[in-house]
Design an enzyme around this catalytic site. Structure first.
Site, PDB file in Angstrom:
ATOM      1  CB  SER A 160      -7.973  10.664   2.291  1.00 29.03           C
ATOM      2  OG  SER A 160      -6.693  10.204   1.969  1.00 29.03           O
ATOM      3  CG  ASP A 192      -7.337   3.200   3.799  1.00 29.62           C
ATOM      4  OD1 ASP A 192      -6.228   3.433   3.273  1.00 29.62           O
ATOM      5  OD2 ASP A 192      -8.155   4.094   4.094  1.00 29.62           O
ATOM      6  CG  HIS A 200      -7.925   5.486   0.874  1.00 29.02           C
ATOM      7  ND1 HIS A 200      -7.719   5.945   2.154  1.00 29.02           N
ATOM      8  CD2 HIS A 200      -7.821   6.564   0.071  1.00 29.02           C
ATOM      9  CE1 HIS A 200      -7.496   7.243   2.126  1.00 29.02           C
ATOM     10  NE2 HIS A 200      -7.570   7.635   0.865  1.00 29.02           N
TER      11      HIS A 200
END
Length: 316
Positions: free
Chosen positions: A163, A255, A285
């Site tokens: 991320s 995501d 995610h």
């Protein structure tokens, strides 16, 4: 209804239903400090147990604004010279820490049979851009220099993270390509990274809410992190990626950041970089740190790490 439009795995659906039943405010409502506590609580409930390793110890390295905490993981007390993994955690540049990612880093060390060094970079909003990339670059250069405190001789780096940490993986790699460290970056391996303006992609709209990471949270994280989106240390695809080392990248099918990862992989492939791109359908995610709640994600994490091993083997 989102479930009717998109494939959602059974364990993912169960986890999302549980979150919906629990309710509660989002990170953008509670703020950074409470948001960090929220993430620690979620991880304590939903993440797999850490692997038992020969080495798991805390270190410090010098940084631009004081010492940077690190944690070393290894399957062996003593190791021959070889690659060292630099891990950069996620959390929107605002939440997340070494503790939240302890189990994942132990898993990476176990599966790759390589030393892993997790980096505790400074967080926004207390330390906005460029504090995080400054710290990550300093830590990577220190690890590359094989200092005595590390107790390992690095012949090259594998830089990975998820991320926001995927963004910082790319940024750190690019910095070490532009100004080489003591040893090269052999492979970079961003996990569902932010590589460009994610809000411009259809996945941002398709998964804006209802899939753990929300569009509102992403917008809030961006405001806290601040910085210039035209700066390649903020937005990697704003800069020159033409000398990027071999790359393994994965995304999750549900995501908001999915299409940012897709776009980055396509960009690298188009300029001739050696790329393995893996997209895991039906996952959300954060699945790499939710493996107790979403056990199917363990096999996907293993596939991702197998691709990293393959890329290293191809380099000889």
């Amino acid at each position: 209804m989102a479930d009717a439009e998109h494939y959602v795995r059974e364990d993912v659906r169960g986890f999302l239903d549980m979150l919906k039943a629990m309710g509660g405010p989002g990170v953008e409502e509670v703020g950074a400090v409470a948001g960090r506590d929220q993430l620690r609580m979620l991880t304590s409930l939903a993440e797999a147990e850490p692997r038992q390793l020969a080495v798991s110890r805390d270190l410090m390295c010098p940084g631009p604004a004081g010492d940077i905490p690190l944690r070393l993981y290894d399957t062996k007390e003593h190791r021959e010279p070889g690659p060292v993994v630099v891990f950069i955690h996620g959390g929107g540049f605002v939440i997340g820490d070494i503790g939240v990612y302890h189990a994942l880093c132990s898993e990476i060390a176990h599966q790759l049979d390589l030393p892993v060094v997790s980096v505790e970079y400074r967080l926004a909003p207390e330390h906005p851009f460029p504090a995080a990339p400054d710290d990550c670059e300093a830590a990577a250069r220190w690890i590359a220099s094989s200092p005595p405190e590390l107790g390992r001789t690095a012949t090259g780096l594998v830089i990975t993270g998820d991320s926001a940490g995927g963004n910082l993986t790319i940024v750190t790699t690019n910095q070490l390509v532009n100004e080489p460290a003591a040893v090269p970056v052999l492979v970079q391996a961003p996990i569902y990274p932010v590589a460009d303006d994610a809000s411009q992609h259809s996945s941002f709209r398709d998964f804006f809410e209802g899939f753990l990471l929300t569009g509102k949270a992403m917008q809030w994280f961006s405001q806290q992190y601040a910085g210039d989106e035209a700066d390649p240390r903020h937005t990697p695809m704003a800069g020159d990626c033409s000398r990027t080392p071999p790359t393994v990248i994965c995304t999750a099918g549900l995501d908001p950041l999915r299409d940012s990862g897709r776009a980055y992989a396509a960009h690298l492939i188009g300029q001739g970089t050696d790329v393995v791109y893996l997209e895991f359908p039906g996952l959300i995610h954060g699945f790499t740190t939710l493996r107790k709640a979403i056990p199917s994600g363990q096999a996907d994490l293993a596939r991702f790490l197998a691709a990293v091993r393959l890329m290293l083997e191809r380099l000889g």
